[in-house]
Scaffold this active site. Structure first.
Site, PDB file in Angstrom:
ATOM      1  N   GLN A  26      34.170  94.227  28.253  1.00 43.94           N
ATOM      2  CA  GLN A  26      33.687  94.341  26.885  1.00 43.94           C
ATOM      3  C   GLN A  26      33.059  95.696  26.580  1.00 43.94           C
ATOM      4  O   GLN A  26      32.925  96.063  25.416  1.00 43.94           O
ATOM      5  CB  GLN A  26      32.679  93.222  26.594  1.00 43.94           C
ATOM      6  CG  GLN A  26      33.333  91.848  26.633  1.00 43.94           C
ATOM      7  CD  GLN A  26      32.375  90.731  26.277  1.00 43.94           C
ATOM      8  OE1 GLN A  26      31.716  90.168  27.134  1.00 43.94           O
ATOM      9  NE2 GLN A  26      32.281  90.396  25.003  1.00 43.94           N
ATOM     10  N   ARG A  83      21.830  92.560  33.210  1.00 40.76           N
ATOM     11  CA  ARG A  83      22.943  91.770  33.758  1.00 40.76           C
ATOM     12  C   ARG A  83      24.266  92.403  33.319  1.00 40.76           C
ATOM     13  O   ARG A  83      24.499  92.567  32.125  1.00 40.76           O
ATOM     14  CB  ARG A  83      22.858  90.332  33.253  1.00 40.76           C
ATOM     15  CG  ARG A  83      24.065  89.487  33.591  1.00 40.76           C
ATOM     16  CD  ARG A  83      23.948  88.045  33.097  1.00 40.76           C
ATOM     17  NE  ARG A  83      25.140  87.308  33.455  1.00 40.76           N
ATOM     18  CZ  ARG A  83      25.994  86.759  32.584  1.00 40.76           C
ATOM     19  NH1 ARG A  83      25.765  86.808  31.291  1.00 40.76           N
ATOM     20  NH2 ARG A  83      27.069  86.144  33.006  1.00 40.76           N
ATOM     21  N   HIS A 126      33.562  87.947  35.197  1.00 42.95           N
ATOM     22  CA  HIS A 126      33.389  87.688  33.759  1.00 42.95           C
ATOM     23  C   HIS A 126      34.759  87.869  33.095  1.00 42.95           C
ATOM     24  O   HIS A 126      34.962  88.742  32.261  1.00 42.95           O
ATOM     25  CB  HIS A 126      32.334  88.622  33.167  1.00 42.95           C
ATOM     26  CG  HIS A 126      31.773  88.180  31.848  1.00 42.95           C
ATOM     27  ND1 HIS A 126      30.406  88.062  31.604  1.00 42.95           N
ATOM     28  CD2 HIS A 126      32.367  87.820  30.692  1.00 42.95           C
ATOM     29  CE1 HIS A 126      30.204  87.671  30.353  1.00 42.95           C
ATOM     30  NE2 HIS A 126      31.382  87.515  29.778  1.00 42.95           N
ATOM     31  N   GLU A 171      30.677  81.467  32.831  1.00 41.87           N
ATOM     32  CA  GLU A 171      31.318  80.486  31.949  1.00 41.87           C
ATOM     33  C   GLU A 171      32.715  80.064  32.412  1.00 41.87           C
ATOM     34  O   GLU A 171      33.721  80.333  31.746  1.00 41.87           O
ATOM     35  CB  GLU A 171      31.409  81.034  30.516  1.00 41.87           C
ATOM     36  CG  GLU A 171      30.066  81.408  29.923  1.00 41.87           C
ATOM     37  CD  GLU A 171      30.148  81.782  28.446  1.00 41.87           C
ATOM     38  OE1 GLU A 171      31.265  81.911  27.912  1.00 41.87           O
ATOM     39  OE2 GLU A 171      29.083  81.946  27.827  1.00 41.87           O
ATOM     40  N   ASN A 299      24.128  80.078  29.464  1.00 44.67           N
ATOM     41  CA  ASN A 299      24.420  80.801  28.232  1.00 44.67           C
ATOM     42  C   ASN A 299      24.371  79.800  27.098  1.00 44.67           C
ATOM     43  O   ASN A 299      25.052  78.763  27.152  1.00 44.67           O
ATOM     44  CB  ASN A 299      25.804  81.451  28.284  1.00 44.67           C
ATOM     45  CG  ASN A 299      25.886  82.558  29.322  1.00 44.67           C
ATOM     46  OD1 ASN A 299      24.873  82.945  29.915  1.00 44.67           O
ATOM     47  ND2 ASN A 299      27.084  83.078  29.534  1.00 44.67           N
ATOM     48  N   TYR A 301      24.572  79.396  22.835  1.00 37.96           N
ATOM     49  CA  TYR A 301      24.834  79.959  21.506  1.00 37.96           C
ATOM     50  C   TYR A 301      24.632  78.943  20.397  1.00 37.96           C
ATOM     51  O   TYR A 301      24.079  79.240  19.361  1.00 37.96           O
ATOM     52  CB  TYR A 301      26.257  80.533  21.444  1.00 37.96           C
ATOM     53  CG  TYR A 301      26.377  81.793  22.270  1.00 37.96           C
ATOM     54  CD1 TYR A 301      25.976  83.019  21.758  1.00 37.96           C
ATOM     55  CD2 TYR A 301      26.832  81.754  23.592  1.00 37.96           C
ATOM     56  CE1 TYR A 301      26.030  84.174  22.513  1.00 37.96           C
ATOM     57  CE2 TYR A 301      26.902  82.913  24.353  1.00 37.96           C
ATOM     58  CZ  TYR A 301      26.497  84.114  23.817  1.00 37.96           C
ATOM     59  OH  TYR A 301      26.544  85.250  24.574  1.00 37.96           O
ATOM     60  N   GLU A 358      22.582  84.477  28.699  1.00 38.94           N
ATOM     61  CA  GLU A 358      23.083  85.014  27.435  1.00 38.94           C
ATOM     62  C   GLU A 358      22.542  84.161  26.299  1.00 38.94           C
ATOM     63  O   GLU A 358      22.545  82.932  26.385  1.00 38.94           O
ATOM     64  CB  GLU A 358      24.627  84.956  27.326  1.00 38.94           C
ATOM     65  CG  GLU A 358      25.365  85.927  28.192  1.00 38.94           C
ATOM     66  CD  GLU A 358      26.878  85.803  28.049  1.00 38.94           C
ATOM     67  OE1 GLU A 358      27.370  85.296  27.014  1.00 38.94           O
ATOM     68  OE2 GLU A 358      27.567  86.207  28.998  1.00 38.94           O
ATOM     69  N   TRP A 405      22.156  88.513  24.626  1.00 36.56           N
ATOM     70  CA  TRP A 405      23.539  88.954  24.494  1.00 36.56           C
ATOM     71  C   TRP A 405      23.677  89.571  23.128  1.00 36.56           C
ATOM     72  O   TRP A 405      23.540  88.862  22.159  1.00 36.56           O
ATOM     73  CB  TRP A 405      24.542  87.804  24.637  1.00 36.56           C
ATOM     74  CG  TRP A 405      25.942  88.356  24.563  1.00 36.56           C
ATOM     75  CD1 TRP A 405      26.708  88.511  23.433  1.00 36.56           C
ATOM     76  CD2 TRP A 405      26.702  88.900  25.652  1.00 36.56           C
ATOM     77  NE1 TRP A 405      27.893  89.116  23.763  1.00 36.56           N
ATOM     78  CE2 TRP A 405      27.920  89.372  25.098  1.00 36.56           C
ATOM     79  CE3 TRP A 405      26.466  89.047  27.016  1.00 36.56           C
ATOM     80  CZ2 TRP A 405      28.894  89.978  25.891  1.00 36.56           C
ATOM     81  CZ3 TRP A 405      27.437  89.638  27.793  1.00 36.56           C
ATOM     82  CH2 TRP A 405      28.646  90.099  27.224  1.00 36.56           C
TER      83      TRP A 405
HETATM   84  C1  PNW Z   1      30.435  84.172  25.729  1.00 30.99           C
HETATM   85  N1  PNW Z   1      33.970  79.613  22.620  1.00 30.99           N
HETATM   86  O1  PNW Z   1      31.707  83.897  25.255  1.00 30.99           O
HETATM   87  C2  PNW Z   1      30.678  85.242  26.759  1.00 30.99           C
HETATM   88  O2  PNW Z   1      30.046  85.048  27.991  1.00 30.99           O
HETATM   89  C3  PNW Z   1      30.483  86.635  26.239  1.00 30.99           C
HETATM   90  O3  PNW Z   1      31.281  87.519  26.978  1.00 30.99           O
HETATM   91  C4  PNW Z   1      30.746  86.667  24.751  1.00 30.99           C
HETATM   92  O4  PNW Z   1      30.775  87.957  24.227  1.00 30.99           O
HETATM   93  C5  PNW Z   1      29.675  85.821  24.094  1.00 30.99           C
HETATM   94  O5  PNW Z   1      29.649  84.508  24.639  1.00 30.99           O
HETATM   95  C6  PNW Z   1      29.798  85.721  22.581  1.00 30.99           C
HETATM   96  O6  PNW Z   1      30.985  85.075  22.218  1.00 30.99           O
HETATM   97  C7  PNW Z   1      32.165  82.795  24.579  1.00 30.99           C
HETATM   98  O7  PNW Z   1      34.890  79.856  21.812  1.00 30.99           O
HETATM   99  C8  PNW Z   1      33.300  82.994  23.804  1.00 30.99           C
HETATM  100  O8  PNW Z   1      33.585  78.433  22.847  1.00 30.99           O
HETATM  101  C9  PNW Z   1      33.890  81.942  23.170  1.00 30.99           C
HETATM  102  C10 PNW Z   1      33.352  80.672  23.297  1.00 30.99           C
HETATM  103  C11 PNW Z   1      32.228  80.452  24.073  1.00 30.99           C
HETATM  104  C12 PNW Z   1      31.636  81.530  24.725  1.00 30.99           C
END
Ligand code: PNW
Length: 455
Positions: A26, A83, A126, A171, A299, A301, A358, A405
């Protein structure tokens, strides 16, 4: 977005680890330099229609050349830890030899990070599988797991005298189900059975890599990183409860249970049925996967809100929203979910320090006339999620650190450069870096929490 979350540095202990995270493909660029050979992401990006705008990681943030400046930014932010991940195809050649140039890059990076007073945390994998290993079958092939352990031995052996924390995988759910199931990530394959095989081989690769790291870097602490989600039903009912169980099973427990308890969840094995080939899980595999760990990386989100038909990796609209604000990539902003998942993991898998490896969000940042970057939404997201960590700690979860992140705006996989997650804005035309308002805020917060003076 407006999130009213008061959080104070005093709510965290002095030894709480404050950091930011990135990943090799990335940010590094330099895709063909220093003996690096293609990974599945180079191949995927070259295929029309795979990545928004036809973007690639060929240059990305040019971190390969600008790592000195980037480590300087980390120091300015007052970070205690950084990291990053290693590019497998930079470090090992297709014939399995060590590429001295490629490994030398990480050697210099680690020294630069340490010289800035920052602890390096190294992720082995990764998502950038060497293309030649994909050509040999990729993660659905059992042999790939043993190949990662070779990388672990090389990287652990070279960096383990200076790196205190290694993370085997980032992940594995994404690598397996997005890469081989719905194909939205590299290598872009579409087979549920391959995705399940990949997931088992990633779990196996984790266990083998822990063993290799313990041998090569006996002083280092070792863990793994999972993307975990609380799973909530969109509306009540027995069907919804079953959907919650199934999604939670494949998304969370399918990775947590073998690594931390030494078994696959029976209900998920039953759900998968014939997708688990009879020869996939071999005698001794679960013992290999179940290695003692020093920490778990999480991680976080967003939350999964599911309807009865939901199934992870199918991407067919079975996931829904609760009506909360959404970030630019459509993910609902749900800080309470972070408290929930931390408290749940601490309860179900006790005695393991937890690190947020993250957490962050994509927004359409505004660059002002004077060049400053105003990102109130990201700042509010960060504050609300730090508050969520503090709430989890109050409820007894051993949350020991937090990595935002991401350090830099970067190549956001299938979204290309359209989605920006950085604390630091990157103008990709000039490679100029500008600390965003959120980065300034995070830096002040971290310095106050660590009780250190401004630069
Ligand atoms: C994570 N989804 O990615 C990764 O660990 C990172 O590299 C990334 O940049 C970050 O989260 C933000 O997206 C994901 O579609 C990407 O479920 C996609 C998914 C989940 C995590």
């Amino acid at each position: 977005m407006l999130v009213d979350a008061a959080v104070r540095p005093e709510e965290f202990p002095p030894d709480f680890v404050w950091g930011a995270a990135t990943a090799s493909y990335q940010i590094e660029g330099a895709a063909t330099l220093g003996g690096r050979t293609p990974s599945i992401w180079d191949t995927f990006c070259a295929e029309p229609g795979r990545v928004v705008g036809g973007d690639t990681g060929d240059v990305a943030c040019d971190h390969y050349h600008r790592y000195g400046e980037d480590v300087g930014l980390m120091r300015t932010l007052g970070l205690a830890a950084y990291r990053f991940s290693v590019s497998w195809s930079r470090v090992l050649t297709p014939s399995g030899e060590v590429n001295a140039d490629g490994l030398g890059f990480y050697d210099r990076l680690v020294d630069e990070v340490l010289a800035a007073g920052i602890d390096p945390w190294v992720t082995l994998y990764h998502w950038d599988l060497p293309q030649h290993l994909e050509d040999a079958g990729g993660w659905p092939a059992r042999d790939t797991a043993a190949r990662l352990a070779e990388l672990a031995a090389v990287v652990g052996g070279r960096l383990g005298d200076r790196v205190g924390h290694f993370i085997t995988l980032n992940e594995p759910w994404c690598a397996a189900f997005l890469g081989y199931g719905n194909g939205i990530h590299a290598p872009g394959r579409h087979s549920a059975a391959d995705a399940v095989a990949a997931s088992h081989h990633l779990n196996l690769a984790h266990g083998l890599s822990v063993q290799a790291l313990r041998a090569a870097a006996p002083d280092a602490l070792v863990g793994t990183t999972l993307n975990l989600y609380p799973v909530t039903a969109a509306f009540p009912g027995a069907d919804s409860e079953d959907a919650v169980r199934r999604i939670d099973g494949l998304q969370n427990r399918w990775f947590l249970d073998p690594a931390l308890l030494g078994s696959y969840p029976d209900d998920v094995l039953a759900d998968l049925g014939a997708l688990v080939a009879p020869t996939l899980i071999q005698d001794g595999d679960l013992g290999t996967i179940h290695q003692p760990l020093d920490f778990l990386g999480i991680n976080y989100y967003t939350r999964h809100v599911v309807r009865p038909s939901a199934y992870p990796g199918t991407n067919a609209g079975e996931f829904t929203h609760r009506g909360l604000p959404t970030a630019a990539n459509g993910w609902e902003v749900d800080p309470e979910g972070l408290t929930e998942i931390l408290v749940r993991v601490a309860r179900d898998y006790p005695a393991l320090p937890l690190f947020i490896t993250e957490n962050g969000s994509a927004w359409d940042d505004t660059v002002e006339a004077d060049g400053s970057v105003v990102d109130a939404d990201r700042l509010a997201y960060l504050a609300a999620h730090l508050a969520a960590c503090a709430r989890a700690r109050e409820q007894g979860a051993d949350v020991a650190g937090y990595f935002a992140w991401s350090l830099l705006d970067n190549f956001e996989w299938a979204e290309g450069y359209a989605m920006r997650f950085g604390l630091v804005h990157v103008d990709f035309a000039t490679q100029r870096r500008t600390v965003k308002a959120s980065g300034e805020w995070y830096g002040r917060f971290v310095r106050a929490a660590r009780d250190i003076l401004s630069p």
